[in-house]
Design a protein around this motif. Structure first.
Motif, PDB file in Angstrom:
ATOM      1  N   TYR A 314       0.834  -1.200   0.000  1.00  0.00           N
ATOM      2  CA  TYR A 314       0.000   0.000   0.000  1.00  0.00           C
ATOM      3  C   TYR A 314       0.867   1.248   0.000  1.00  0.00           C
ATOM      4  O   TYR A 314       2.030   1.206   0.380  1.00  0.00           O
ATOM      5  CB  TYR A 314      -0.927  -0.009   1.224  1.00  0.00           C
ATOM      6  N   GLU A 315       0.326   2.365  -0.424  1.00  0.00           N
ATOM      7  CA  GLU A 315       1.155   3.543  -0.658  1.00  0.00           C
ATOM      8  C   GLU A 315       1.550   4.264   0.625  1.00  0.00           C
ATOM      9  O   GLU A 315       2.668   4.719   0.754  1.00  0.00           O
ATOM     10  CB  GLU A 315       0.465   4.517  -1.606  1.00  0.00           C
ATOM     11  N   THR A 316       0.625   4.372   1.607  1.00  0.00           N
ATOM     12  CA  THR A 316       0.995   5.115   2.812  1.00  0.00           C
ATOM     13  C   THR A 316       1.560   4.167   3.862  1.00  0.00           C
ATOM     14  O   THR A 316       1.266   2.976   3.877  1.00  0.00           O
ATOM     15  CB  THR A 316      -0.216   5.829   3.414  1.00  0.00           C
ATOM     16  N   ILE A 317       2.382   4.742   4.758  1.00  0.00           N
ATOM     17  CA  ILE A 317       3.004   3.934   5.811  1.00  0.00           C
ATOM     18  C   ILE A 317       1.936   3.418   6.759  1.00  0.00           C
ATOM     19  O   ILE A 317       1.975   2.270   7.205  1.00  0.00           O
ATOM     20  CB  ILE A 317       4.038   4.770   6.576  1.00  0.00           C
ATOM     21  N   PHE A 318       0.944   4.282   7.061  1.00  0.00           N
ATOM     22  CA  PHE A 318      -0.122   3.875   7.968  1.00  0.00           C
ATOM     23  C   PHE A 318      -0.851   2.649   7.420  1.00  0.00           C
ATOM     24  O   PHE A 318      -1.149   1.691   8.121  1.00  0.00           O
ATOM     25  CB  PHE A 318      -1.093   5.050   8.144  1.00  0.00           C
ATOM     26  N   GLY A 319      -1.118   2.701   6.068  1.00  0.00           N
ATOM     27  CA  GLY A 319      -1.784   1.559   5.457  1.00  0.00           C
ATOM     28  C   GLY A 319      -0.925   0.318   5.527  1.00  0.00           C
ATOM     29  O   GLY A 319      -1.424  -0.790   5.737  1.00  0.00           O
ATOM     30  N   ARG A 320       0.415   0.506   5.386  1.00  0.00           N
ATOM     31  CA  ARG A 320       1.300  -0.656   5.387  1.00  0.00           C
ATOM     32  C   ARG A 320       1.385  -1.302   6.751  1.00  0.00           C
ATOM     33  O   ARG A 320       1.808  -2.443   6.876  1.00  0.00           O
ATOM     34  CB  ARG A 320       2.700  -0.265   4.910  1.00  0.00           C
TER      35      ARG A 320
END
Lengths: 406, 103, 168
Positions: A314-320
């Motif tokens: 996923y693109e954002t760190i939070f999503g990852r």
């Protein structure tokens, strides 16, 4: 002290468990409502070849939280000249009635046994459960009518009157379309209706009430969509026609209350469709095919793995961080179900019921994204001149066939 | 948990509701409020009938109440239609102003 | 528990009926009457008449009172004024109602031992449910009144349509 506490708990067990169940169910229903709005926006957007909310949190999953925060913090003006008491009463009534109707729905056949006490899934099992649900539906007309009238403005008044006239008209078709199911079940209790369908559970899918009562199901679903004021019957609250209908003059949290009431009644109607016509917690496979009991795990484990795989890229760190976490939880639940057959057997009923409710909610959202809306006179003519005679014909046909069969 | 309510209590409650309905009927000046007090009186009588049906363990008392409800619905429909017709001609719902037949 | 139910919902019914009497705007009286009807539905349930309780909510509060609220909304006549007639009504109204109440309560209280007590839920644990009992009586011995009431409703619908129609 501990002794007197346990004694108090044992004596008033029913009341305490009911209170805990009510609190839990209200919390769950409100969360499901919030994510139902997310689901609706995503599905309608994908049907229209666009993304929907995808910025606030991974895949837009925090959008409901952002919306909730907005509703709480927005300015809450009271227009001049409103009838104060009814203005504040209307959203309260709508929300209270919508949440009350969830209490009657049974979510699973077997009780959980804790310390020798049985806890059934479902707050209460009234022996006139269906009639009580119709009573609550009959009362929800008040929320709309009073909201429209008390707003002291033309558009809400027209929208409120039209909407309440529509709800009252479709109420008749709604109540008459389920009489066929009641004749076949012989009782108003929702558990009895499912248990009658369970008598022939070895036929699997074909034991459900929808096959003998297909006419009743179509009538019920159409009338219920009209009752909940959803597309294609949502002229009274359509934005391009009547600003926003009866809830024009309501903002922030009062509007959120109407919103939550509408989605909660969607959930109630979906549950009723699933329970009365689609076998409730019965599996579509014949009861003798016990290998299908692994289906929940078979669905959950690949889905969890896919969420993990999608989350890693996923693109954002939070999503990852969040998405693989959610995926892991789902995979672990699926694995636990395979490892502990006792829990697996217990979870079968609620799994199928929730799956069917989810399917009907998807049909609701699907209709929202696809169908145009009825004009008001077409809507009323359809309710009185087509649905009501259809429901009555269903009653006559069902009772004739049951009388001839003896 | 086992405190029982005497049937006479339900009957007294119905009597209270009935007399409040009579008072409202005589005191209120709005046509619709008077009509609503009639409905209140009908409800008080319904409560009496249900209490007696419970006392005698007969279900025909409840069927009587069912018929009273049906008749009240029919009467409400016709009565409110008459009130709408009156409002259309007199432009007022005050009973003191619709006394044209008096000399 | 039945005592608690009776006291709470009986008290609520009396308070709402008094509110109907004392409010000036008919919409507030209508909403108070809805509260009375729903409290009565709970009291019917506690007396074992569960079908009647549901019918009371569906028919009375959910249809008849909605009709009242619609008419009040549409006619929009506003609050009622105090006229000379209302002065005379106060002199007659309250004593008359008090007299009726005293008569009725005297009759009921003097016979209270003959009435006995009620049962929680009232014999709801029978083999046949309350709805089965009501319907087996309604559709066999009392079928003629049932059909006559359907004709009555038809007549009422026709009458209401004719009366409320605009003059052409």
């Amino acid at each position: 002290m501990i002794d007197s506490l346990t004694q108090f708990l044992n004596e008033h067990w029913d009341v305490i468990i009911s209170l805990v169940k009510i609190a839990l169910l209200v919390f769950i229903v409100l969360t499901v409502n919030a994510y139902l709005t997310w689901f609706e926006r995503k599905v309608v957007a994908h049907m229209q070849s666009r993304w929907g909310p995808h910025r606030v949190g991974p895949h837009g999953l925090l959008q409901p939280a952002a919306d909730g925060l907005k509703f709480l913090l927005k300015e809450d003006p009271t227009p001049a000249g409103v009838d104060k008491f009814t203005y504040y009463l209307a959203p309260l009534m709508a929300l209270a009635l919508a949440l009350t109707s969830i209490a009657i729905i049974p979510f699973g056949p077997d009780p959980i046994v804790v310390f020798g006490h049985k806890i059934y899934l479902g707050i209460v099992d009234l022996n006139i459960g269906l009639l009580a649900l119709f009573a609550i539906t009959a009362l929800s007309v008040y929320g709309v009518a009073l909201a429209g009238w008390s707003s002291n403005s033309k558009y809400p008044l027209l929208g409120g009157l039209r909407s309440s006239a529509q709800m009252v008209s479709y109420e008749l078709a709604l109540t008459m379309s389920v009489v066929g199911v009641l004749l076949m079940a012989g009782s108003f209790s929702l558990r009895d209706i499912i248990n009658v369908q369970a008598i022939h559970a070895d036929r699997g899918l074909f034991a459900w009430n929808v096959f003998p009562q297909i006419l009743g199901f179509i009538c019920f679903f159409t009338a219920a969509v009209a009752e909940t004021n959803r597309v294609p019957f949502d002229l009274p609250e359509a934005e391009s026609e009547l600003v926003a209908g009866f809830h024009t003059e309501y903002s922030s949290f009062k509007f959120a209350m109407f919103f939550i009431a509408e989605y909660t009644s969607m959930i109630t109607v979906s549950s009723l469709c699933a329970i009365m016509f689609f076998g409730g917690w019965l599996s579509p496979f014949p009861a003798t095919w016990t290998f299908t009991h692994y289906l929940p795990s078979l669905i959950l484990i690949p889905f969890g793995l896919w969420v993990i795989w999608d989350g890693i890229r996923y693109e954002t760190i939070f999503g990852r961080i969040v998405l693989p976490g959610i995926g892991t939880v789902i995979t672990v639940i699926g694995a636990v179900l395979i490892a502990f057959p006792f829990i697996n057997e217990f979870i079968q009923g609620p799994f199928w019921l929730l799956g069917k409710i989810f399917f009907f909610l998807f049909v609701y959202v699907w209709m929202r994204g696809t169908l145009p809306r009825f004009r008001y006179d077409q809507l009323m003519a359809f309710g009185w001149k087509f649905l009501l005679p259809l429901a009555m014909a269903n009653i006559i046909a069902t009772s004739l066939i049951m009388a001839l069969r003896g | 948990m086992s405190a029982q309510v005497p049937i006479a209590a339900y009957l007294i409650l119905a009597a209270v509701l009935f007399s409040i309905g009579v008072a409202a009927f005589l005191i209120k000046r709005n046509l619709i409020s008077i009509f609503m007090s009639i409905e209140l009186m009908l409800n008080a009588v319904n409560l009496t009938l249900v209490a007696f049906a419970h006392m005698w363990h007969q279900v025909s008392g409840q069927i009587f109440v069912f018929f009273v409800m049906v008749v009240a619905a029919a009467e409400a429909a016709v009565g409110l239609a008459i009130i709408i017709a009156i409002f259309r001609t007199r432009e007022t719902l005050n009973v003191d102003s619709v006394d044209l037949m008096k000399s | 528990m039945q005592l608690a139910l009776f006291m709470i919902f009986g008290g609520l019914a009396v308070l709402a009926a008094l509110n109907l009497l004392l409010q000036r705007h008919p919409i507030n009286s209508a909403l108070s009457l809805v509260v009375v009807m729903m409290s009565l539905a709970v009291l019917y349930w506690s007396l074992g008449a569960e079908f009647l309780a549901a019918a009371q909510v569906i028919v009375y509060s959910g249809a008849i009172m909605v009709f009242f609220v619609f008419v009040i909304m549409l006619l929009n006549a506003g609050e009622e004024e105090r006229t000379t007639g209302s002065r005379a009504a106060y002199i007659v109204g309250f004593p008359g109602a008090a007299a009726i109440f005293c008569l009725l309560s005297f009759v009921f209280l003097s016979e209270r031992n003959a009435f006995g007590s009620s049962n929680v839920g009232g014999y709801l644990n029978h083999v046949t449910s309350n709805i089965s009992e009501v319907s087996s009586l309604l559709f066999t011995k009392l079928l003629l009144p049932f059909e006559v009431t359907s004709v009555l409703i038809l007549v009422a619908i026709l009458g209401a349509v004719v009366l409320a129609r605009k003059e052409q």
